[in-house]
Motif scaffolding. Sequence first.
Motif, PDB file in Angstrom:
ATOM      1  N   ALA A  13       0.837  -1.205   0.000  1.00  0.00           N
ATOM      2  CA  ALA A  13       0.000   0.000   0.000  1.00  0.00           C
ATOM      3  C   ALA A  13       0.870   1.253   0.000  1.00  0.00           C
ATOM      4  O   ALA A  13       0.593   2.215  -0.710  1.00  0.00           O
ATOM      5  N   ASN A  14       1.940   1.246   0.797  1.00  0.00           N
ATOM      6  CA  ASN A  14       2.857   2.392   0.830  1.00  0.00           C
ATOM      7  C   ASN A  14       3.563   2.570  -0.498  1.00  0.00           C
ATOM      8  O   ASN A  14       3.785   3.681  -0.948  1.00  0.00           O
ATOM      9  N   ASP A  15       3.933   1.471  -1.133  1.00  0.00           N
ATOM     10  CA  ASP A  15       4.597   1.513  -2.429  1.00  0.00           C
ATOM     11  C   ASP A  15       3.672   2.117  -3.478  1.00  0.00           C
ATOM     12  O   ASP A  15       4.090   2.970  -4.263  1.00  0.00           O
ATOM     13  N   ASP A  16       2.406   1.695  -3.492  1.00  0.00           N
ATOM     14  CA  ASP A  16       1.426   2.251  -4.433  1.00  0.00           C
ATOM     15  C   ASP A  16       1.245   3.743  -4.203  1.00  0.00           C
ATOM     16  O   ASP A  16       1.136   4.515  -5.149  1.00  0.00           O
ATOM     17  N   GLU A  20       2.036   6.733  -6.853  1.00  0.00           N
ATOM     18  CA  GLU A  20       1.016   7.723  -7.211  1.00  0.00           C
ATOM     19  C   GLU A  20       1.539   9.140  -6.986  1.00  0.00           C
ATOM     20  O   GLU A  20       1.349  10.019  -7.826  1.00  0.00           O
ATOM     21  N   GLU A  21       2.202   9.370  -5.858  1.00  0.00           N
ATOM     22  CA  GLU A  21       2.756  10.688  -5.562  1.00  0.00           C
ATOM     23  C   GLU A  21       3.833  11.065  -6.575  1.00  0.00           C
ATOM     24  O   GLU A  21       3.905  12.213  -7.008  1.00  0.00           O
ATOM     25  N   GLN A  25       3.444  14.293  -8.988  1.00  0.00           N
ATOM     26  CA  GLN A  25       4.412  15.386  -8.970  1.00  0.00           C
ATOM     27  C   GLN A  25       5.010  15.598 -10.358  1.00  0.00           C
ATOM     28  O   GLN A  25       5.205  16.734 -10.792  1.00  0.00           O
ATOM     29  N   TYR A  26       5.285  14.530 -11.082  1.00  0.00           N
ATOM     30  CA  TYR A  26       5.798  14.629 -12.447  1.00  0.00           C
ATOM     31  C   TYR A  26       4.804  15.384 -13.331  1.00  0.00           C
ATOM     32  O   TYR A  26       5.190  16.284 -14.078  1.00  0.00           O
ATOM     33  N   LEU A  27       3.530  15.039 -13.225  1.00  0.00           N
ATOM     34  CA  LEU A  27       2.502  15.691 -14.037  1.00  0.00           C
ATOM     35  C   LEU A  27       2.316  17.157 -13.656  1.00  0.00           C
ATOM     36  O   LEU A  27       2.143  18.013 -14.520  1.00  0.00           O
ATOM     37  N   SER A  64      -8.819  11.823  -7.699  1.00  0.00           N
ATOM     38  CA  SER A  64      -8.308  12.280  -6.411  1.00  0.00           C
ATOM     39  C   SER A  64      -7.406  13.508  -6.457  1.00  0.00           C
ATOM     40  O   SER A  64      -7.291  14.206  -5.461  1.00  0.00           O
ATOM     41  N   ALA A  65      -6.760  13.788  -7.568  1.00  0.00           N
ATOM     42  CA  ALA A  65      -5.794  14.891  -7.620  1.00  0.00           C
ATOM     43  C   ALA A  65      -6.520  16.226  -7.780  1.00  0.00           C
ATOM     44  O   ALA A  65      -7.068  16.516  -8.835  1.00  0.00           O
TER      45      ALA A  65
END
Length: 86
Positions: A13-16, A20-21, A25-27, A64-65
């Motif tokens: 879950a932390n890896d996912d 996602e973060e 951030q890239y986008l 979500s973003a």
Amino acid sequence: MSATANPSTNASANDDSSKEERLKQYLIDRAQDGEMYFKGKFISEDVDLSPKEIGALMVKLRDSATELTVEKWSYTGATTWRVEPA
């Protein structure tokens, strides 16, 4: 029977979440000057994710973003995504 959580499940879950973060951030960085269009297969190396992972995360980010507007734009050989600052 123990009520403790499975450590491997928590790590996943932390890896996912970090994936996602990282993609978000890239986008955000790339869309600073306005809208951008991309296919996951062309940015996968930049964000160290597979095109399949990018597609799954884009669906999550679309909902979500709050910093971005994410839209599934078209499909020709692979999904094209349209992203712009919110």
